[in-house]
Design a protein around this motif. Structure first.
Motif, PDB file in Angstrom:
ATOM      1  N   SER A 199       0.830  -1.196  -0.072  1.00  0.00           N
ATOM      2  CA  SER A 199       0.193  -0.022   0.150  1.00  0.00           C
ATOM      3  C   SER A 199       0.897   1.092  -0.002  1.00  0.00           C
ATOM      4  N   TRP A 200       0.578   2.187  -0.716  1.00  0.00           N
ATOM      5  CA  TRP A 200       1.525   3.276  -1.218  1.00  0.00           C
ATOM      6  C   TRP A 200       0.542   4.655  -1.181  1.00  0.00           C
ATOM      7  N   LEU A 201       1.354   5.688  -0.579  1.00  0.00           N
ATOM      8  CA  LEU A 201       0.784   7.190  -0.912  1.00  0.00           C
ATOM      9  C   LEU A 201       1.645   7.599  -1.931  1.00  0.00           C
ATOM     10  N   VAL A 202       1.251   8.289  -2.937  1.00  0.00           N
ATOM     11  CA  VAL A 202       1.818   8.790  -4.107  1.00  0.00           C
ATOM     12  C   VAL A 202       1.547  10.227  -4.303  1.00  0.00           C
ATOM     13  N   ALA A 203       2.588  11.235  -4.268  1.00  0.00           N
ATOM     14  CA  ALA A 203       2.595  12.678  -4.460  1.00  0.00           C
ATOM     15  C   ALA A 203       3.246  12.720  -6.118  1.00  0.00           C
ATOM     16  N   HIS A 204       2.487  12.933  -7.054  1.00  0.00           N
ATOM     17  CA  HIS A 204       2.824  13.625  -8.307  1.00  0.00           C
ATOM     18  C   HIS A 204       3.023  14.887  -8.325  1.00  0.00           C
ATOM     19  N   LEU A 205       4.207  15.453  -8.192  1.00  0.00           N
ATOM     20  CA  LEU A 205       4.253  17.216  -8.238  1.00  0.00           C
ATOM     21  C   LEU A 205       5.111  17.686  -9.372  1.00  0.00           C
ATOM     22  N   GLY A 206       4.464  18.309 -10.301  1.00  0.00           N
ATOM     23  CA  GLY A 206       4.969  19.193 -11.316  1.00  0.00           C
ATOM     24  C   GLY A 206       4.106  20.415 -11.604  1.00  0.00           C
ATOM     25  N   ASN A 207       3.879  20.877 -12.719  1.00  0.00           N
ATOM     26  CA  ASN A 207       3.204  21.862 -13.133  1.00  0.00           C
ATOM     27  C   ASN A 207       1.645  21.752 -12.720  1.00  0.00           C
ATOM     28  N   GLY A 208       1.208  20.311 -12.922  1.00  0.00           N
ATOM     29  CA  GLY A 208       0.137  19.748 -12.510  1.00  0.00           C
ATOM     30  C   GLY A 208       0.402  18.724 -11.285  1.00  0.00           C
ATOM     31  N   CYS A 209      -0.443  18.602 -10.287  1.00  0.00           N
ATOM     32  CA  CYS A 209      -0.137  17.950  -9.101  1.00  0.00           C
ATOM     33  C   CYS A 209      -1.183  17.017  -8.502  1.00  0.00           C
ATOM     34  N   LEU A 229      -8.838  20.211 -12.273  1.00  0.00           N
ATOM     35  CA  LEU A 229      -8.439  21.363 -11.377  1.00  0.00           C
ATOM     36  C   LEU A 229      -8.744  21.125  -9.805  1.00  0.00           C
ATOM     37  N   GLU A 230      -9.443  20.120  -9.571  1.00  0.00           N
ATOM     38  CA  GLU A 230      -9.820  19.570  -8.161  1.00  0.00           C
ATOM     39  C   GLU A 230      -8.604  19.529  -7.648  1.00  0.00           C
ATOM     40  N   GLY A 231      -8.368  19.474  -6.246  1.00  0.00           N
ATOM     41  CA  GLY A 231      -7.256  18.948  -5.244  1.00  0.00           C
ATOM     42  C   GLY A 231      -6.056  19.939  -5.150  1.00  0.00           C
ATOM     43  N   LEU A 232      -5.102  19.702  -5.177  1.00  0.00           N
ATOM     44  CA  LEU A 232      -3.712  20.123  -4.675  1.00  0.00           C
ATOM     45  C   LEU A 232      -3.530  21.566  -5.450  1.00  0.00           C
ATOM     46  N   VAL A 233      -2.523  22.576  -4.815  1.00  0.00           N
ATOM     47  CA  VAL A 233      -2.413  23.472  -5.489  1.00  0.00           C
ATOM     48  C   VAL A 233      -1.322  23.517  -6.256  1.00  0.00           C
ATOM     49  N   MET A 234      -1.284  23.903  -7.568  1.00  0.00           N
ATOM     50  CA  MET A 234      -0.616  23.505  -8.848  1.00  0.00           C
ATOM     51  C   MET A 234       0.174  24.724  -9.306  1.00  0.00           C
ATOM     52  N   GLY A 235       0.759  24.658 -10.257  1.00  0.00           N
ATOM     53  CA  GLY A 235       1.517  25.755 -10.907  1.00  0.00           C
ATOM     54  C   GLY A 235       0.595  26.970 -11.141  1.00  0.00           C
ATOM     55  N   GLN A 259     -14.543  33.944 -17.716  1.00  0.00           N
ATOM     56  CA  GLN A 259     -13.312  34.659 -16.683  1.00  0.00           C
ATOM     57  C   GLN A 259     -12.833  33.899 -15.549  1.00  0.00           C
ATOM     58  N   ILE A 260     -13.861  33.308 -14.728  1.00  0.00           N
ATOM     59  CA  ILE A 260     -13.787  32.631 -13.640  1.00  0.00           C
ATOM     60  C   ILE A 260     -12.863  31.153 -13.889  1.00  0.00           C
ATOM     61  N   ASP A 261     -13.184  30.428 -15.012  1.00  0.00           N
ATOM     62  CA  ASP A 261     -12.544  29.428 -15.295  1.00  0.00           C
ATOM     63  C   ASP A 261     -11.015  29.627 -15.766  1.00  0.00           C
ATOM     64  N   HIS A 262     -10.651  30.607 -16.471  1.00  0.00           N
ATOM     65  CA  HIS A 262      -9.607  31.170 -16.791  1.00  0.00           C
ATOM     66  C   HIS A 262      -8.721  31.507 -15.714  1.00  0.00           C
ATOM     67  N   MET A 263      -9.109  32.049 -15.010  1.00  0.00           N
ATOM     68  CA  MET A 263      -8.495  32.609 -13.650  1.00  0.00           C
ATOM     69  C   MET A 263      -8.164  31.262 -12.740  1.00  0.00           C
ATOM     70  N   LEU A 264      -9.159  30.417 -12.736  1.00  0.00           N
ATOM     71  CA  LEU A 264      -8.567  29.478 -11.795  1.00  0.00           C
ATOM     72  C   LEU A 264      -7.671  28.315 -12.415  1.00  0.00           C
ATOM     73  N   ASN A 265      -7.635  28.222 -13.748  1.00  0.00           N
ATOM     74  CA  ASN A 265      -6.758  27.450 -14.448  1.00  0.00           C
ATOM     75  C   ASN A 265      -5.529  27.844 -14.795  1.00  0.00           C
ATOM     76  N   GLN A 266      -5.529  29.351 -15.151  1.00  0.00           N
ATOM     77  CA  GLN A 266      -4.212  29.762 -15.610  1.00  0.00           C
ATOM     78  C   GLN A 266      -3.451  30.796 -15.002  1.00  0.00           C
ATOM     79  N   ASP A 267      -4.198  31.732 -13.827  1.00  0.00           N
ATOM     80  CA  ASP A 267      -3.721  32.584 -13.014  1.00  0.00           C
ATOM     81  C   ASP A 267      -3.612  32.392 -11.809  1.00  0.00           C
ATOM     82  N   SER A 268      -3.892  31.201 -11.229  1.00  0.00           N
ATOM     83  CA  SER A 268      -3.919  30.827  -9.817  1.00  0.00           C
ATOM     84  C   SER A 268      -2.795  30.068  -9.386  1.00  0.00           C
TER      85      SER A 268
END
Length: 394
Positions: A199-209, A229-235, A259-268
């Protein structure tokens, strides 16, 4: 039987990442990137052995880039290209494994476009261009979501009306499945444990996480959901926010859904928090120079990551190890240290020297003596896609 060669293609909206994988060789025979496709400075970069080269293809699109790439791949493979593996981000509930690409499979992939409007259309562009150019080669799709189709209903269902799931497929799907699968198998080998009894926990961390809980070789929970978009803070992606944020911004600022979609995916994400960069290397440098925004971005990133890993542990019968992978996970001793410091209830602790030296492609254990296993495992999604393609061709 001579070793076989698989060309792996990963198409974005304006780029193609590729690798020629020989099943018996650790290093890629050929690898590269076509980028800025459709623009006047579209270019194809490749590396073969120790040599690098580039070719300008002004205003070239996916088909033009692939037309230049094919002779390179055929030459590097000695004229023996046994198949082409395509990365596809979203397979919905239809695909639980890699699939040979025929018209029925293509129709099913097209049907998932509403679930991944930023990714699947680009993946389809590459598939259609490649199948037109290489009509006699076997083509296989490998899906980011397929590995997570083993999630139980209590992990993949949202608390929403049943009709949204039954009629529109609104559920948690998860992504980065190819990476999570590869590194968990590799970690089991490194620890000399059977993958089907660990059993493992995995953290895949890049620009997407993303994080993942893996039990006996199967995904049991993961941090990404309906979309990446759900989950961790990403790039540049926010990760989890209050679900009513959309309504709040619309009412108070008059923002549109776009606008909101762009902000959440590109500017956050790291970019939004720091006001500086989405690149963790730049943020670590800025933090060392006293940049408050960079420091905040790193602290939020690590705390949210630790919270997610602690939550994922609910899906495990025991913990055989925590795995760090991806560009940040493999190279940032600081992020690993800060994250593990939040997980004392799991009894995790790092060996400072081992953590500091396990970067730039190095792998292995970094835990302190007498503490649960923590491993750095470089991911290799291209090799996993090639292995899945070969398994299907077999």
């Amino acid at each position: 039987m001579p070793s076989r060669n698989i060309l792996v293609i990963n198409c974005g909206s304006s780029s193609i990442k590729f690798a020629l994988v020989n099943e018996d060789q650790a290093q890629f025979t050929l690898s590269g990137l076509a980028e800025r496709l459709g623009s006047h400075d579209a270019v194809l970069h490749w590396q073969r052995g120790g040599e690098q080269d580039s070719l300008i293809i002004p205003y070239g699109l996916h088909r033009a880039a692939l037309a230049q790439l094919l002779p390179l791949a055929q030459d590097a493979a000695g004229g023996k290209l046994h198949g082409i593996g395509h990365r596809v981000v979203h397979g919905g509930e239809r695909f639980t494994n890699a699939s040979r690409l025929d018209e029925a499979a293509l129709q099913a992939i097209r049907a998932t476009v509403p679930l991944a409007p930023l990714h699947n259309p680009a993946n389809l562009l590459g598939i259609e261009a490649a199948t037109n150019l290489f009509p006699n080669a076997p083509h296989v799709a490998v899906f980011d979501t397929a590995f997570h189709q083993t999630l139980p209903a209590h992990a993949f269902r949202y608390a929403l009306p049943e009709s949204l799931y039954q009629e529109h497929g609104v559920r948690r799907y998860g992504f980065h499945g190819t990476s999570h699968r590869f590194v968990s198998q590799r970690a089991a080998e490194m620890a000399e444990l059977p993958i089907d009894n660990s059993s493992w926990l995995v953290a895949h961390l890049g620009n997407g996480c993303s994080t993942c809980a893996i039990v006996n070789g199967q995904s049991r929970d993961t941090s990404m959901g309906l979309t990446p978009l759900e989950g961790l803070v990403m790039g540049t992606r926010s990760g989890d926010v209050d679900p009513n944020l959309h309504g709040h911004l619309t009412r108070t600022l008059g923002w549109s859904l776009e606008q909101i979609d762009h902000m959440l995916n590109q500017d956050s994400g790291l970019l939004g928090l720091s006001g500086l960069s989405n690149d963790m290397r730049s943020l670590e440098q800025a933090r060392d120079q006293g940049h408050a925004g960079a420091s905040l971005a790193i602290e939020v990133f690590c705390y949210r990551l630790a919270k997610s890993l602690a939550a994922m542990s609910c899906a495990l019968p025991q913990l055989d190890g925590l795995i760090f992978t991806g560009g940040i996970g493999e190279n940032s001793a600081l992020i690993r240290s800060k994250t593990v410091a939040h997980l004392k209830l799991l009894n995790l602790e790092l060996d400072k020297q081992a953590n500091a030296r396990t970067i730039r492609g190095a792998s292995g254990p970094i835990q302190a003596h007498d503490h649960p296993r923590v491993l750095v495992v470089p991911t290799n999604e291209e090799r996993q896609i090639a292995l899945d393609t070969l398994a299907l061709l077999n």
